[in-house]
Design an enzyme around this catalytic site. Structure first.
Site, PDB file in Angstrom:
ATOM      1  N   LYS A  55     -61.389 -39.730  17.276  1.00 13.13           N
ATOM      2  CA  LYS A  55     -62.404 -39.091  16.310  1.00 13.13           C
ATOM      3  C   LYS A  55     -63.693 -39.642  16.831  1.00 13.13           C
ATOM      4  O   LYS A  55     -64.580 -38.674  17.211  1.00 13.13           O
ATOM      5  CB  LYS A  55     -62.197 -39.312  14.861  1.00 13.13           C
ATOM      6  CG  LYS A  55     -61.072 -38.647  14.369  1.00 13.13           C
ATOM      7  CD  LYS A  55     -60.754 -39.137  12.760  1.00 13.13           C
ATOM      8  CE  LYS A  55     -59.678 -38.573  12.294  1.00 13.13           C
ATOM      9  NZ  LYS A  55     -59.073 -39.359  10.897  1.00 13.13           N
ATOM     10  N   GLN A  99     -60.296 -44.035   6.909  1.00 12.47           N
ATOM     11  CA  GLN A  99     -59.232 -43.541   7.478  1.00 12.47           C
ATOM     12  C   GLN A  99     -57.872 -43.960   6.315  1.00 12.47           C
ATOM     13  O   GLN A  99     -58.011 -45.330   5.958  1.00 12.47           O
ATOM     14  CB  GLN A  99     -58.934 -44.158   8.986  1.00 12.47           C
ATOM     15  CG  GLN A  99     -57.588 -43.947   9.551  1.00 12.47           C
ATOM     16  CD  GLN A  99     -57.512 -42.521  10.067  1.00 12.47           C
ATOM     17  OE1 GLN A  99     -58.528 -41.865  10.074  1.00 12.47           O
ATOM     18  NE2 GLN A  99     -56.267 -42.028   9.722  1.00 12.47           N
ATOM     19  N   ASP A 122     -63.932 -35.327   4.433  1.00 12.72           N
ATOM     20  CA  ASP A 122     -62.532 -35.225   4.400  1.00 12.72           C
ATOM     21  C   ASP A 122     -62.288 -34.211   3.401  1.00 12.72           C
ATOM     22  O   ASP A 122     -60.899 -33.799   3.153  1.00 12.72           O
ATOM     23  CB  ASP A 122     -62.011 -36.611   4.007  1.00 12.72           C
ATOM     24  CG  ASP A 122     -61.127 -37.087   5.083  1.00 12.72           C
ATOM     25  OD1 ASP A 122     -60.713 -36.434   5.971  1.00 12.72           O
ATOM     26  OD2 ASP A 122     -61.006 -38.290   5.289  1.00 12.72           O
TER      27      ASP A 122
END
Ligand code: GUN
Length: 296
Positions: A55, A99, A122
């Site tokens: 990422k 994460q 997200d």
């Protein structure tokens, strides 16, 4: 029956990353501002570490500043929340991603709800999940389902009236995927481990999204001829040579003879998710600065 078309997520993701990069550079030329993404990794799970590195690298390639933060597995919850509060205030950071999964002693719910909803790339904050559910403007939408929808629409742009089945009911994929398909006017079923006659339900679906985390769970005989099949699974299975190999939730070789189109693993949903994260960061950046939403 002709063999299924392979939906090349890798190629579509590359196009999307290029489009994001072009917008990022254009906005930089016009406003002298650069989007920034903070990615927080707690602990040292090797798979998560690879995803996070990926990422960060792809951000840099798209002209997005990356702010990686790595915390030890035994970090106190309070320390993680303090870091998030700091990132919420940091004007260089337009997107925040923590994460998952987090270690058991940390409340995932508390962490996700501490992230400023406008920086929630997200789309896991309850406000964004709610906005998506009611169709309100300004929702940040989870990256994996957005990537799946882009792939589905490449094959069939107008999904109205199609029967869609989402296998899996997670907050990360299953539920938002169902919401997105519903917003496209599909007739949507969410199936899960307690669903009666799973194979029969799947067999009715024109669009089948498999997100159960079980290797080759969906068999070829479960698939309606000509269906679009999107495989969200990333399962590591041992090979005879003693190594690991990535396989999806769908028995790919069997599905090839039945489906109309199928996304492979690897090279399907995975690269799309990361490309959509860059897109979400760009969207968050534009909203925070009062610019129009980007056209990517
Ligand atoms: N872990 C697995 N998938 C995801 C994702 O899409 N976002 C985050 N934050 N963690 C994940």
């Amino acid at each position: 029956m002709a063999r299924a078309e392979i939906i090349d997520g890798k190629a579509i993701a590359k196009e999307l990353r290029r489009a994001v990069r072009e917008e990022v550079y254009q906005l930089h030329d016009q406003h002298h501002l650069t989007p920034g993404l903070a990615v927080v990794l707690v602990g040292d799970d090797p798979a998560s570490a690879i995803y996070v590195r990926n990422k960060n690298e792809q951000c840099e390639e798209a002209g997005i500043a990356s702010f990686p933060h790595r915390l030890p597995a035994d970090v106190r919850e309070e320390e993680l929340l303090t870091l998030i509060h700091g990132l919420n205030r940091d004007y260089r950071v337009n997107g925040i991603l923590v994460q998952l999964p987090l270690p058991d002693h940390i409340s995932t719910e508390k962490v996700l709800e501490t992230i400023d909803p406008v920086k929630d790339v997200d789309g896991f904050h309850i406000l964004n999940a709610g906005r998506l559910a009611v169709g309100a403007a300004g929702a940040m939408v989870p990256c994996t389902p957005v990537g799946c929808l882009i792939m589905i629409k490449r094959r069939t742009p107008d999904l109205a009236g199609y029967k869609a089945l989402v296998l899996g009911r997670s907050n990360i994929v299953g539920k938002p995927m169902a919401q997105l398909l519903l917003a496209e006017n599909c007739t949507v079923t969410i199936a899960h481990s307690k669903t009666d006659d799973l194979a029969g339900e799947c067999r009715q679906a024109d669009i089948l999204v498999a997100a159960v985390g079980r290797p080759r769970f969906v068999r070829g005989t479960w698939i309606k001829p000509g269906a679009i099949v999107i495989d969200v699974g990333i399962n590591r299975v041992p090979t005879e040579g003693g190594k690991n190999r990535l396989v999806g939730d769908v028995a790919f070789d069997e599905a090839l003879d039945v489906a109309g189109a199928i996304s492979p693993v690897p090279g399907g949903v995975g690269p799309m998710t990361v490309a959509c994260l860059l897109r979400s960061t760009l969207i968050a950046f534009c909203r925070q600065h009062g610019f129009d939403d980007p056209k990517v």
